[in-house]
Design an enzyme around this catalytic site. Sequence first.
Site, short mmCIF file in Angstrom:
data_model
loop_
_atom_site.label_atom_id
_atom_site.label_comp_id
_atom_site.label_asym_id
_atom_site.label_seq_id
_atom_site.Cartn_x
_atom_site.Cartn_y
_atom_site.Cartn_z
N GLU A 55 0.82 -1.21 0.00
CA GLU A 55 0.00 0.00 0.00
C GLU A 55 0.86 1.26 0.00
O GLU A 55 0.57 2.21 -0.73
CB GLU A 55 -0.90 0.05 1.24
CG GLU A 55 -1.84 -1.13 1.38
CD GLU A 55 -1.31 -2.25 2.24
OE1 GLU A 55 -2.11 -2.86 2.96
OE2 GLU A 55 -0.09 -2.54 2.19
N CYS A 86 -0.40 1.29 7.34
CA CYS A 86 -0.99 1.53 6.02
C CYS A 86 -2.36 2.18 6.12
O CYS A 86 -2.69 3.06 5.32
CB CYS A 86 -1.05 0.22 5.25
SG CYS A 86 0.60 -0.42 4.83
#
Length: 149
Positions: A55, A86
């Site tokens: 991510e 994330c």
Amino acid sequence: MSDDTRWMQRALELARRAEAAGEVPVGAVVVLDGEIIGEGWNHPISGCDVTAHAEIMALRQACEQQQNYRLPGADLFVTLEPCVMCAGALVHARIRRLIYATTEPKTGAAGSCVDVFSLPNLNHRVHCEPGLLADQSSEMLRAFFRARR
């Protein structure tokens, strides 16, 4: 096939890159206005970088492409539920929608262990949609960890 399925299939392809490099197979794509603006796959081990999650790598590429640290209106597709780091990055980037394939019962921060996105004091809400192509992602992860044992 829906666009969401197409984007998640691309994330699964990127997860295979991570797997080929001996990394946990996770892939991510950032989509804005119907096109991919960022891609990433896990490589914290090979990169000696604890933040090199799929991510984060996809967000970095998307922000660079957009020349902006915020990505309003963008969606992030990832093969595994994000961790706290994330999830926080998605909030800071102002991601509109998170679509993830499978849950992460040990470190998932979109509802499995904690739900970062429901914290009351945050100034941005990320809409979460779990379960897209969950079986494919789960099987890839199971096979990866089976082979390592």
